[in-house]
Motif scaffolding. Structure first.
Motif, mmCIF file in Angstrom:
data_model
loop_
_atom_site.group_PDB
_atom_site.id
_atom_site.type_symbol
_atom_site.label_atom_id
_atom_site.label_comp_id
_atom_site.label_asym_id
_atom_site.label_seq_id
_atom_site.Cartn_x
_atom_site.Cartn_y
_atom_site.Cartn_z
ATOM 1 N N UNK A 150 7.253 -5.831 -5.972
ATOM 2 C CA UNK A 150 6.089 -6.397 -6.133
ATOM 3 C C UNK A 150 4.904 -5.923 -5.465
ATOM 4 N N UNK A 151 5.238 -4.834 -4.341
ATOM 5 C CA UNK A 151 4.142 -4.566 -3.539
ATOM 6 C C UNK A 151 3.544 -3.666 -4.826
ATOM 7 N N UNK A 152 3.810 -2.581 -5.246
ATOM 8 C CA UNK A 152 3.462 -1.946 -6.368
ATOM 9 C C UNK A 152 2.493 -2.818 -7.207
ATOM 10 N N UNK A 210 16.184 -4.164 7.905
ATOM 11 C CA UNK A 210 17.504 -3.002 7.592
ATOM 12 C C UNK A 210 17.546 -2.900 5.860
ATOM 13 N N UNK A 211 16.376 -4.180 5.796
ATOM 14 C CA UNK A 211 15.227 -3.701 4.240
ATOM 15 C C UNK A 211 14.415 -2.246 4.464
ATOM 16 N N UNK A 212 13.602 -2.474 5.428
ATOM 17 C CA UNK A 212 12.917 -1.752 5.831
ATOM 18 C C UNK A 212 13.287 -0.341 6.410
ATOM 19 N N UNK A 213 14.222 -0.875 6.752
ATOM 20 C CA UNK A 213 14.670 0.297 7.778
ATOM 21 C C UNK A 213 14.655 2.384 7.213
ATOM 22 N N UNK A 234 1.961 1.540 5.028
ATOM 23 C CA UNK A 234 2.265 -0.539 4.253
ATOM 24 C C UNK A 234 3.051 -0.879 4.224
ATOM 25 N N UNK A 235 4.344 -1.546 5.075
ATOM 26 C CA UNK A 235 5.139 -1.159 4.860
ATOM 27 C C UNK A 235 5.296 -2.797 5.079
ATOM 28 N N UNK A 236 6.284 -3.936 4.973
ATOM 29 C CA UNK A 236 6.545 -5.176 4.949
ATOM 30 C C UNK A 236 5.192 -5.922 4.896
ATOM 31 N N UNK A 249 -0.932 8.734 9.564
ATOM 32 C CA UNK A 249 -2.687 8.387 9.732
ATOM 33 C C UNK A 249 -3.064 6.878 9.929
ATOM 34 N N UNK A 250 -3.093 6.368 9.667
ATOM 35 C CA UNK A 250 -3.529 4.951 9.625
ATOM 36 C C UNK A 250 -2.466 3.530 8.808
ATOM 37 N N UNK A 251 -2.571 2.838 10.069
ATOM 38 C CA UNK A 251 -1.273 1.644 9.459
ATOM 39 C C UNK A 251 -2.202 0.439 8.666
ATOM 40 N N UNK A 252 -1.434 -0.244 7.226
ATOM 41 C CA UNK A 252 -2.733 -1.286 6.713
ATOM 42 C C UNK A 252 -1.124 -2.530 6.966
ATOM 43 N N UNK A 253 -1.954 -3.444 7.349
ATOM 44 C CA UNK A 253 -0.550 -5.035 7.919
ATOM 45 C C UNK A 253 0.165 -5.116 6.972
ATOM 46 N N UNK A 254 -0.190 -4.804 5.340
ATOM 47 C CA UNK A 254 0.304 -4.974 3.816
ATOM 48 C C UNK A 254 0.124 -3.826 2.787
#
Length: 442
Positions: A150-152, A210-213, A234-236, A249-254
């Motif tokens: 669903x993320x894509x 565990x899913x995001x591990x 962009x994880x979780x 280099x940059x983190x996105x919340x989603x």
């Protein structure tokens, strides 16, 4: 001579120097292993060995710390401990001073996360100075995620809505389960090798820790760190934090937020401001982490000079002496018990009662032998008597009378054996087997 002896240590000074080196070199560490040789001292301290299939280390957990463990470990139990290396100066034993303990599996992933985070931070992978800025003009965006997730779909929807001109290059990857970390890392390397996009978005939708591990694995961290292309993690969901967030280099919340960051809109200036704020937060977080690490080092240095630390050493030494005393007392009691048993056996052997029993047994044996001898003598006498009786019967006149003969006595009582010696008219006495009678000679 003084200059030649300046490197000569006493045993105490050498152990003290080794102890200081151990306690300052690694700081606080996490360790997983199996409990063995557990001893709970009278003081309440725990002493045990932590081992795996090929090695072991002695450990001590003092009462103030083990009271917070919430359970009492057992021999053979697999545990996860947190502590610092030290050295017991009195014996020169290398040991781990345990501060916290939990059964292995409770929070193990979180502990591994913190351990890897500290390791990579120490290696400089989180350094703000190495982070690459996003290009001012972005034409092509690379997306590394599951092609069916669903993320894509969310990212493509945002990009299409905000900036349809952007070209999107998808690098399909496994983002969960065994082999997913290597899959993500290989796709990052592939995108860099092709060099066909301006920025990379690496991530997936929400899930459990565990899913995001796979985004907490060292392979992904190093792949992001070595990437020549700017990487957005962009994880979780917004509350999910992974190792890749710190290295990127940059983190996105989603994932959707990552798509908004790379796409221009009428709110472009606001987005840029948000990016700067995010980087500022990361810089502040990095600074705070550095300060926290420095504080931890100073705390460890302070603990080395803390009287409580020396008191723990003395307490451990006292516990050791106490255990040795208990062992010695136990051995002494066993020796005395053995000696008492030996003396009791010797006393029993020298006791008159024992001799009386022996004499009584001899008396019983003699009595038995006498009885047997008397019976044998009586049997022999009886047999001899029977034999004599048989012989006597063989020559007895009674036996002759029993065969029909008679004994004749004259008037004088003399046995007559010749009829010529008797006179006519003489009265004789005739004895038969049964009875007798008088008769007159005719």
């Amino acid at each position: 001579m003084a200059s030649q002896n300046k490197n000569i240590y006493s045993v105490s000074s050498l152990n003290r120097a080794a102890k200081s080196l151990l306690e300052t070199s690694l700081g606080v560490i996490w360790l997983s292993g199996e409990i063995s040789n557990l001893t709970i001292a009278v003081s309440g301290h725990w002493y045990f060995t932590l081992k795996d299939h090929s090695a072991q280390i002695k450990c001590a957990m003092f009462r103030g710390n083990n009271s917070r463990a919430g359970f009492t470990p057992k021999h053979g139990q697999q545990v996860l401990v947190r502590g610092k290396l030290s050295l017991y100066e009195a014996r020169g034993d290398y040991q781990l001073i345990v501060e916290t303990m939990a059964p292995e599996g409770d929070g193990l992933l979180k502990q591994q996360f913190e351990a890897l985070k500290c390791q990579l931070a120490a290696e400089g992978l989180f350094s703000e100075a190495l982070k690459k800025p996003l290009p001012e003009i972005i034409k092509r965006v690379g997306v590394i995620t599951s092609s069916t997730g669903a993320a894509l779909h969310d990212m493509l929807s945002v990009l299409q809505r905000r900036d349809p001109r952007l070209q999107v290059i998808i690098y399909p990857s496994q983002v969960q389960g065994k082999g997913s970390a290597l899959s993500v890392a290989s796709q990052i390397a592939l995108a860099n090798a092709r060099n066909e996009c301006d920025v990379l978005i690496v991530g997936r939708g929400g899930g459990s820790l565990e899913d995001l591990w796979c985004f907490n694995e060292v392979e992904v961290a190093y792949a992001i760190y070595h990437s020549q292309l700017p990487v957005i993690s962009a994880v979780g969901h917004e509350i999910d934090v992974t190792i890749s967030d710190f290295v990127a280099d940059l983190r996105a919340a989603t994932p959707s937020a990552a798509a908004e960051l790379v796409s221009q809109h009428k709110t472009f200036v606001s987005t840029q401001l948000t990016t700067l704020v995010t980087r500022l937060k990361q810089a502040m977080l990095s600074t705070l982490q550095h300060k926290a690490h420095r504080q931890s080092v100073l705390k460890q240095t302070l603990l080395q000079h803390d009287p409580k630390h020396k008191l723990q050493q003395q307490t451990q030494h006292l516990d050791e002496i106490s255990l040795r005393l208990q062992h010695a007392m136990h051995q002494k009691l066993q020796q005395q018990q053995s000696l008492t048993n030996q003396l009791s056996n010797r006393l029993a052997q020298a006791s008159p009662a024992h001799k009386i029993d022996i004499e009584r047994q001899k008396q019983q044996q003699l009595k038995y032998r006498l009885t047997q001898a008397m019976l044998a003598s009586l049997n022999h006498s009886e047999q001899s008597l029977q034999h004599q009786i048989q012989q006597l019967n063989a020559f007895s006149p009674l036996a002759t009378l029993a065969r029909g003969y008679a004994i004749v006595k004259d008037e004088k009582g003399k046995v007559s054996t010749n009829a010529a010696e008797l006179t006519v008219g003489e009265t004789v006495e005739v004895t038969l087997e049964k009875g007798q009678f008088n008769a007159t000679v005719i």
